[in-house]
Enzyme design. Structure first.
Site, PDB file in Angstrom:
ATOM      1  N   PRO A   2       8.692  -4.591  -3.432  1.00  0.00           N
ATOM      2  CA  PRO A   2       7.411  -5.229  -3.307  1.00  0.00           C
ATOM      3  C   PRO A   2       6.690  -4.597  -3.982  1.00  0.00           C
ATOM      4  CG  PRO A   2       8.519  -4.061  -1.585  1.00  0.00           C
ATOM      5  CD  PRO A   2       9.568  -3.935  -2.391  1.00  0.00           C
ATOM      6  N   GLU A   3       5.435  -5.850  -3.980  1.00  0.00           N
ATOM      7  CA  GLU A   3       5.034  -5.485  -4.916  1.00  0.00           C
ATOM      8  C   GLU A   3       3.117  -6.292  -4.252  1.00  0.00           C
ATOM      9  OE1 GLU A   3       4.429  -5.471  -9.232  1.00  0.00           O
ATOM     10  OE2 GLU A   3       6.796  -4.808  -9.565  1.00  0.00           O
ATOM     11  N   ARG A 117      15.768   2.483   0.144  1.00  0.00           N
ATOM     12  CA  ARG A 117      16.449   3.958  -0.950  1.00  0.00           C
ATOM     13  C   ARG A 117      15.513   4.910   0.406  1.00  0.00           C
ATOM     14  NH1 ARG A 117      16.539   0.954  -6.520  1.00  0.00           N
ATOM     15  NH2 ARG A 117      17.737  -1.157  -6.079  1.00  0.00           N
TER      16      ARG A 117
END
Length: 286
Positions: A2-3, A117
């Site tokens: 995600p940006e 993660r």
DNA sequence: GCTGTGACCTGAACGC
DNA sequence: TGCGTTCAGGTCACAG
């Protein structure tokens, strides 16, 4: 991963499906997901319970859910693999479900933070007078923010003894740009990632910012169409993430401008993708 | 104070 | 088939 555009899509989803609801209970299933909440998981839950969620805000890749009745906010960062999902209460748990937030209403849905993660997480913080969580006061405005100061960014660039991609990824200069959009914007601007910023002219900075905004707006336009009522999406593997990229991940493929095979170079424990012809490396000063 | 580097983390992909 | 290695990258602590 995600940006800014992906985070904005999530913000819009949360605004629609979570804002205004009162927290009933909080379940932290993995302590690392609240590691930025120094007082710990139990405190995190206790401080959220019985509070109403206000209008969801975002700066760069951070988003936060203000608690409408006190001066604090739940700060969220999705890291590399985080997702905020609004799911039916009886939906099976996701494999990497880290936090579950239930609400005091009969809508039948709950908010879930899922993160493979565990680079992302949630935490609760006090807010500054203008509503910003105090721990992200150092994060610059993002280029889609109407109050982003282009001239100040240009001056900051010139003051730094650094290179252009480092600067784009420095969230204290400009927020919301990650490795993918940095490579895309640099390709569009025909700038090599190691180009020093000290020599940047105003037109060059303006052009670069224009490309950053174009890339983000294009991704946002696609991403904004892909979530439905129960799925506040930031899924890095599906849908809008298949946006057409000109540079990132295209090693060996022809440059879409000149046909030269694109290259990948290791860079800061990451990769940089560029066209060796359109994006000439700076001359080394010895 | 500024700049650069490595750790954190998990699972997919890859090589042997 | 199974094991070990590499790679992905946002943020932060730390070193220089």
């Amino acid at each position: 991963m995600p940006e800014l555009p992906e985070v904005e899509v999530v913000r819009r989803g949360l605004e629609r499906w979570v804002a205004g609801r009162v927290v009933a209970d909080v379940q932290v299933l993995h302590p690392r997901a609240v590691r930025r909440h120094i007082a710990g998981a139990e405190d995190f839950g206790a401080r959220l319970r019985e509070h109403r969620i206000g209008l969801v805000q975002r700066r760069g890749k951070y988003l936060w859910l203000p608690l409408a009745d006190n001066r604090s906010a739940v700060l969220a960062h999705l890291g590399m693999s985080g997702q905020l999902l609004v799911q039916p209460q009886d939906a099976p748990d996701e494999k990497h479900l880290r936090i579950r937030i239930g609400f005091d209403d009969d809508l039948g849905t709950e908010l879930r933070f899922v993160d493979q993660r565990t680079f992302g997480g949630l935490s609760l913080h006090g807010t500054t007078p203008d509503g910003l969580p105090d721990v992200i006061a150092h994060i610059a405005r993002d280029p889609l923010d109407p109050l982003f100061d282009d001239a100040a960014f240009h001056e900051a660039l010139r003051r730094r003894r650094t290179t252009v991609k480092r600067a784009l990824l420095d969230q204290s200069l400009i927020s919301g740009v990650g490795n993918i959009y940095a490579d895309e914007a640099l390709w569009r601007a025909r700038l090599h990632y190691e180009r020093p910023t000290t020599g940047f002219t105003r037109p060059r900075t303006a052009e670069l910012l224009g490309h950053v905004r174009d890339v983000m707006n294009a991704a946002l336009a696609v991403g904004g169409t892909s979530f439905d009522s129960l799925y506040v999406n930031v899924n890095g593997e599906s849908g809008y993430f298949d946006r057409s990229l000109d540079a990132y991940g295209r090693e060996g493929e022809p440059c879409r401008r000149c046909g030269t095979p694109m290259r990948r170079r290791p860079w800061m424990n990451r990769s940089s993708y560029f066209c060796p012809r359109c994006q000439r490396p700076p001359r080394v000063v010895s």
